[in-house]
Design an enzyme around this catalytic site. Structure first.
Site: not given
Length: 621
Positions: A468-470
């Site tokens: 998630h998110e990188g």
């Protein structure tokens, strides 16, 4: 579970971070310990009643798509409505738009109850981040029509970055946005595309993948924030991230008062992704502009430009950084949920006997497994990871308040400290609170793998947060490649100064002096490794071992947090329970004895710019 969490939050908020002192600031002047506690009480109650009982329900009853609409369990809708009614979507916002002007520090703590109860029921993280972005970068009309309706819960929001062919590589975004030069979608058909009151109007075509909460019936409308490229005069897309713009693409078109016009926008759900965790949240592949829902008789999703053309990624980073800290908190609370569950199990499960001078006496009754040293080790590891990560995330939330309400120099320092700490706040809990979940399964033994106990679900839910998110690799490259270097290393220097101040205090306390010295050595090792990584100035060499660097950096930050928490524990010891104080001091000691020494191995490959991984040929695998 919530009793343990509440006492931990109270200590971190009031005894460690001194959250009550924020009330001296004009923005928070109406608040007090009583109002903060009332918010915590409300969130704790809603989480207990509307979230926790249905955590397994939403895991088992996955979202279902029949080709037309998505079906979710009724519990999801009930939880969404209760959360929206509580006012927490807009808690940190101004009074004049219906907010509470609550410090973000308290807001983050209050939301912890929902995350520990059921992480995948609510999509509030993205809706709030979406609205916050628009409050900073949107026009007054965009704020009124979209952001305010998200804060009320009437609309919900998404973040549409990834594409099937691009993933995290935003340079390769291929979604196109062209000016909508046909007659306006306004009822009178008279508004030129570049004078639309909702923003310059474009038509978007393309696909977005892995979009959380991309389709559902929980809210009246869904506000997609979409990254896309505006073609140049030659009709071609600009390579790289420079050409990326940001657009508001509502699922249903609205007028300038935020009322639905009855026209469905050309955004279609192509399918649901069924992940191993977070199953209560729809995860979608969305098609923009394919013509399934033509607007005014033609294909193309209607979108409104946010900010300036080509500057979309800078706007989106406002939401991405907020989401990264939010994911760190989600990972943290899943780690703590597993800890609480395995602690309860260990206190009640009899198995085995303790080793005595003459070995084990089979004639003696079995002991509860919490009495075994190795089980205590696994519990202490979980406690040190989970409570340490919670402290780090609340410290980051406190920096957000400082950035927004502090005097100019303190506000600027907070901004820079947040830049450096955000990759750590996202990635460290995602890795080590996942490890906590693994240990929770281990404590349960064979039962841990079954659905009779919740720990296997916590592990599955938490495994997503490393992506998630990188990914770790992306966060690590951001940390070593940008954050520790930015503004001539000033962020790193500010963080080191904070650590040294804590060390100076701890050095004067006999129980903590050795830890202070150990932290000083760790900080020196991280500083030396930062210089060694960049000694040749070659990014390929410097970043080849960015993840081990981030692991060592993160462990050093967590060691500092634990030392500071230990100081606070000793400072207020008289007002705390003896057991709680002993637990915190034990977790701090565990981290220094078992965890911090690991950094030398991680930094060894960084110091030598080891190319073992980078240089190995593809064929050798």
């Amino acid at each position: 579970m919530t009793t343990s969490l509440r006492s931990t939050l109270d200590f971190l908020l009031y005894d460690w971070l001194q959250a009550e002192t924020l009330n001296a600031r004009e923005r928070f002047a109406d608040h007090s310990r009583e109002t903060f506690d009332a918010v915590l009480d409300t969130c704790e109650r809603i989480a207990r009643e509307k979230y926790a009982p249905f955590n397994r329900t939403v895991d088992m009853q996955e979202p279902h798509f029949d080709g037309e609409r998505v079906t979710l369990p009724q519990a999801t809708k009930d939880a969404y409505d209760a959360y929206a009614a509580s006012g927490m979507l807009s808690a940190a916002q101004d009074y004049d738009i219906g907010g509470m002007q609550l410090p973000y520090t308290v807001d983050a703590a209050a939301n912890a109850f929902f995350a520990v109860a059921s992480i995948s029921i609510s999509s509030s993280l993205l809706s709030v981040g979406n609205a916050n972005l628009l409050m900073v970068h949107g026009t007054d009309v965009q704020k009124k029509v979209f952001a305010l309706n998200e804060f009320s819960g009437r609309f919900s929001g998404t973040m549409c970055l990834s594409e099937p062919q691009a993933g995290s590589s935003l340079s390769d975004v291929a979604t196109r946005a062209v000016p909508d030069e046909a007659p306006s979608v306004a009822p009178d058909g008279s508004v030129p595309w570049d004078q639309d009151p909702l923003g310059p109007r474009y038509r978007l075509t393309g696909n977005k993948m892995w979009i959380s909460s991309g389709e559902h019936d929980l809210s009246e409308n869904i506000v997609h924030l979409v990254l896309a490229k505006i073609p140049g005069p030659d009709g071609k897309l600009v390579p790289g991230t420079r050409g990326i713009s940001l657009f508001i693409v509502p699922k249903k078109l609205v007028d300038t008062e935020g009322q639905l016009t009855g026209v469905r926008n050309d955004v279609a759900l192509a399918g649901l992704n069924h992940k191993l965790g977070w199953r209560g949240t729809t995860n979608t592949l969305l098609n923009f502009g394919e013509g399934k829902y033509p607007v005014q008789g033609r294909a193309g999703a209607v979108g409104y430009l946010v900010g300036q053309p080509g500057k979309g990624l800078a706007c989106m980073f406002h939401m991405m950084n907020e989401a990264r800290i939010g994911i760190g908190m989600a990972a943290t609370m899943l780690g703590l949920a597993g800890y609480y569950a395995s602690l309860d199990y260990a206190k009640n499960r009899p198995q085995g006997r303790l080793m005595g001078a003459s070995g084990k006496d089979a004639g003696q009754p079995q002991v509860r497994i919490i009495e075994h040293a190795d089980v205590k080790r696994m519990l202490l590891a979980q406690k040190s990871y989970g409570e340490g990560a919670l402290a780090l995330n609340l410290f980051c939330a406190r920096l957000v308040d400082e950035q927004h309400t502090g005097v100019s120099e303190a506000a600027d320092e907070a901004r820079l400290l947040l830049e450096v700490l955000t990759p750590i706040a996202k990635s460290w809990p995602s890795e080590f609170c996942l490890e906590a979940n693994s240990l929770a399964i281990q404590i349960h033994g064979g039962y841990g793998y079954t659905r009779d106990f919740p720990v296997e679900q916590y592990w599955r839910d938490n495994r997503l947060n490393m992506i998630h998110e990188g990914t770790h690799g992306i966060q690590a490259a951001d940390l070593l490649g940008r954050k520790v270097l930015m503004e001539n290393g000033r962020g790193m220097q500010l963080l080191a100064a904070r650590m040294q101040a804590t060390m100076a205090q701890a050095a004067a306390v006999p129980e903590l002096a050795a830890c202070a010295a150990q932290l000083g050595d760790a900080l020196q090792q991280v500083g030396a490794a930062t210089q060694a990584a960049w000694a040749t100035g070659n990014p390929a060499e410097a970043l080849a071992n960015a993840v081990p660097y981030m692991q060592a950096f993160g462990h050093t930050v967590l060691a500092w947090v634990w030392l500071d928490v230990a100081l606070a524990t000793l400072r207020v010891d008289a007002t705390l329970s003896v057991a709680a104080s002993a637990g915190r001091m034990g977790a701090a000691r565990y981290f220094y004895h078992y965890e911090l020494p690991k950094i030398a191995a991680w930094l060894n490959v960084v110091n030598g710019r080891d190319m073992t991984c980078a240089a190995l040929s593809e064929e050798a695998f």
